[in-house]
Design a protein around this motif. Structure first.
Motif, short mmCIF file in Angstrom:
data_model
loop_
_atom_site.label_atom_id
_atom_site.label_comp_id
_atom_site.label_asym_id
_atom_site.label_seq_id
_atom_site.Cartn_x
_atom_site.Cartn_y
_atom_site.Cartn_z
N VAL A 46 -23.19 37.62 -28.83
CA VAL A 46 -22.08 38.40 -29.40
C VAL A 46 -20.74 38.10 -28.73
O VAL A 46 -19.69 38.30 -29.32
N GLU A 47 -20.78 37.59 -27.49
CA GLU A 47 -19.53 37.27 -26.79
C GLU A 47 -18.75 36.16 -27.47
O GLU A 47 -17.56 35.98 -27.21
N ASP A 48 -19.40 35.41 -28.34
CA ASP A 48 -18.73 34.31 -29.05
C ASP A 48 -18.29 34.71 -30.46
O ASP A 48 -17.97 33.85 -31.27
N PHE A 49 -18.26 36.01 -30.74
CA PHE A 49 -17.77 36.51 -32.04
C PHE A 49 -16.40 37.11 -31.86
O PHE A 49 -16.07 37.66 -30.81
N GLU A 50 -15.59 36.99 -32.92
CA GLU A 50 -14.24 37.56 -32.93
C GLU A 50 -14.08 38.41 -34.18
O GLU A 50 -14.68 38.10 -35.21
N GLU A 51 -13.24 39.42 -34.07
CA GLU A 51 -12.98 40.27 -35.22
C GLU A 51 -12.37 39.44 -36.33
O GLU A 51 -11.46 38.64 -36.10
N ALA A 52 -12.87 39.60 -37.55
CA ALA A 52 -12.37 38.83 -38.68
C ALA A 52 -11.14 39.48 -39.30
O ALA A 52 -10.91 40.64 -39.18
#
Length: 52
Positions: A46-52
């Motif tokens: 999850v640390e590699d996800f960004e808010e879209a």
């Protein structure tokens, strides 16, 4: 609910859909994903996800 996009492969996590194939029920907010959940496309956390 906000969508989140994987910065590695572009997979979009949409809380409305969840990720039922990996045990995440529809309606599950990104913040409430189970510990250890990874991107179903490329396997990053999850640390590699960004808010879209």
């Amino acid at each position: 609910m906000k969508k989140y996009v994987c910065s590695v492969c572009g997979y979009v996590y949409d809380p409305v859909d969840g990720d039922p194939e990996n045990g995440v029920e529809p309606g599950t907010a990104f913040e409430d994903l189970p510990e250890g959940w990874v991107c179903p496309e490329c396997g990053v956390g999850v640390e590699d996800f960004e808010e879209a």
